[in-house]
Design a protein around this motif. Structure first.
Motif, PDB file in Angstrom:
ATOM      1  N   MET A 129     -17.605 100.110   4.054  1.00 37.30           N
ATOM      2  CA  MET A 129     -17.135  99.815   5.400  1.00 37.30           C
ATOM      3  C   MET A 129     -17.028 101.123   6.173  1.00 37.30           C
ATOM      4  O   MET A 129     -16.603 102.144   5.620  1.00 37.30           O
ATOM      5  N   GLY A 132     -13.884 103.550  11.061  1.00 38.64           N
ATOM      6  CA  GLY A 132     -13.131 102.862  12.104  1.00 38.64           C
ATOM      7  C   GLY A 132     -12.825 101.430  11.739  1.00 38.64           C
ATOM      8  O   GLY A 132     -11.718 100.933  11.973  1.00 38.64           O
ATOM      9  N   ALA A 133     -13.794 100.762  11.125  1.00 39.64           N
ATOM     10  CA  ALA A 133     -13.593  99.376  10.705  1.00 39.64           C
ATOM     11  C   ALA A 133     -12.554  99.292   9.592  1.00 39.64           C
ATOM     12  O   ALA A 133     -11.799  98.313   9.512  1.00 39.64           O
ATOM     13  N   GLN A 134     -12.488 100.322   8.747  1.00 40.24           N
ATOM     14  CA  GLN A 134     -11.488 100.322   7.679  1.00 40.24           C
ATOM     15  C   GLN A 134     -10.081 100.348   8.254  1.00 40.24           C
ATOM     16  O   GLN A 134      -9.200  99.608   7.797  1.00 40.24           O
ATOM     17  N   TYR A 135      -9.857 101.206   9.249  1.00 37.21           N
ATOM     18  CA  TYR A 135      -8.522 101.269   9.846  1.00 37.21           C
ATOM     19  C   TYR A 135      -8.130  99.917  10.435  1.00 37.21           C
ATOM     20  O   TYR A 135      -7.003  99.448  10.277  1.00 37.21           O
ATOM     21  N   ASP A 136      -9.074  99.278  11.125  1.00 32.79           N
ATOM     22  CA  ASP A 136      -8.796  97.954  11.694  1.00 32.79           C
ATOM     23  C   ASP A 136      -8.488  96.944  10.592  1.00 32.79           C
ATOM     24  O   ASP A 136      -7.572  96.124  10.714  1.00 32.79           O
ATOM     25  N   ALA A 137      -9.261  96.993   9.511  1.00 31.65           N
ATOM     26  CA  ALA A 137      -9.091  96.032   8.418  1.00 31.65           C
ATOM     27  C   ALA A 137      -7.776  96.252   7.682  1.00 31.65           C
ATOM     28  O   ALA A 137      -7.135  95.295   7.232  1.00 31.65           O
ATOM     29  N   SER A 140      -4.983  94.891   9.959  1.00 28.68           N
ATOM     30  CA  SER A 140      -4.988  93.432  10.066  1.00 28.68           C
ATOM     31  C   SER A 140      -4.718  92.752   8.731  1.00 28.68           C
ATOM     32  O   SER A 140      -4.577  91.530   8.671  1.00 28.68           O
ATOM     33  N   GLN A 142      -6.806  92.725   6.124  1.00 28.51           N
ATOM     34  CA  GLN A 142      -8.027  92.258   5.471  1.00 28.51           C
ATOM     35  C   GLN A 142      -8.317  93.030   4.192  1.00 28.51           C
ATOM     36  O   GLN A 142      -8.909  92.501   3.256  1.00 28.51           O
ATOM     37  N   HIS A 204     -22.641 104.791  13.243  1.00 20.57           N
ATOM     38  CA  HIS A 204     -22.586 104.610  11.796  1.00 20.57           C
ATOM     39  C   HIS A 204     -21.933 105.791  11.069  1.00 20.57           C
ATOM     40  O   HIS A 204     -21.578 105.655   9.896  1.00 20.57           O
TER      41      HIS A 204
END
Length: 304
Positions: A129, A132-137, A140, A142, A204
């Protein structure tokens, strides 16, 4: 209704067929042992033992009850073990994400190997992942924990995150073997101002691209990126083909590809962060156990 203590007392008497021996093994005196067996029989409404001054023998109901009593005690002990291991973080599940470039860093296999040995009962769910997506996940819920490449500057609700630095991994220049700098131990960015570059899209690999631009800006040039690859490891074949140089984490040296040399960048800012992140309010024993393992791996590898 009978309790576990009565079951343990009964099993000892049933297996030794002696109140005296059973009392000795249980480290109690004989009268209370006899009283507990009598209370158990009264609760069940059956006679479990035939006893007189000469011998003790199991009745038929007693033989049947012995099997059940041992099974109940075994299940109780199993329940105790499950609860203890769960509290220690040795059972359960852990959802872990990691950036693609982390795949080659020694901290990942060292941590996973240690954790699988120390907590074999934990089910690991792994996935690649972007940072940035990791921090969001993580925020949240996830995923439970992430191995990523940047501090959470600009991330909403960053105060809810716990971020520990594992390493400042050196960055190196990947270049073709026939390049004039291929045999050098190090190179200054100023010497690369006229070179062509290959790089991933910023979407990316934002941290790496920002670091490339920072180093190039210090050397007073803008990187001439001629070709992009979606993932950092995919840059290496492009370098081998002579399409340009690439700035990559030093751990990519583990990728054995003919036609490539790696040269250290002579700049104190030529490094890439590696950190482990989780929610501050995630008090899972499994997560605590994993974070301890990460710290142990960092210490063993001498990272900092």
């Amino acid at each position: 209704m009978f309790d576990l203590r009565q079951l343990r007392y009964f099993v000892e008497v049933a297996e030794t067929l002696s109140f005296t021996q059973a009392a000795q093994r249980l480290h109690i005196s004989q009268p209370p042992l006899s009283q507990q067996i009598q209370a158990l029989e009264a609760d069940l409404g059956v006679r479990l033992l035939d006893r007189n001054r000469r011998r003790v023998a199991l009745t038929e109901p007693g033989r049947l009850f012995l099997v059940e009593a041992k099974a109940i005690l075994a299940r109780a002990e199993s329940a105790r073990t499950v609860v203890s291991e769960a509290a220690a973080g040795f059972t359960g599940q852990l959802r872990l994400a990691y950036a693609v470039s982390v795949s080659f860093h020694p901290a990942l296999p060292e941590t996973l190997l240690r954790f699988s040995h120390e907590a074999p009962g934990v089910s690991l769910h792994l996935g690649e992942m972007l940072t940035g997506a990791q921090y969001d996940a993580i925020l949240s819920g996830q995923i439970d924990v992430g191995l990523l490449r940047a501090h959470p500057e600009g991330v909403a609700n960053a105060r809810q995150l716990n971020v520990e630095v594992i390493d400042h991994e050196p960055l190196v220049i990947a270049l073709p073997l026939d390049h004039r700098f291929a045999r050098r131990k190090s190179v200054r960015m100023e010497e690369l101002a006229s070179e062509r570059w290959v790089a991933p899209p910023r979407a990316h690999a934002a941290t790496l691209i920002d670091r490339l631009n920072l180093l190039a800006n210090k050397a007073r040039f803008r990187p001439n990126v001629r070709q992009e690859a979606q993932q950092i490891p995919s840059l290496l074949p492009l370098v081998a083909a002579g399409l340009g140089l690439a700035l990559v984490p030093a751990s990519l040296r583990a990728v054995h590809l003919d036609g490539i040399a790696f040269v250290r960048v002579d700049d104190p800012e030529a490094h890439l962060l590696l950190a482990v992140a989780s929610r501050v309010d995630n008090t899972s024993p499994v997560l605590d156990s994993f974070l301890r393992t990460v710290r142990q791996a960092r210490s063993k590898l001498g990272l900092g």
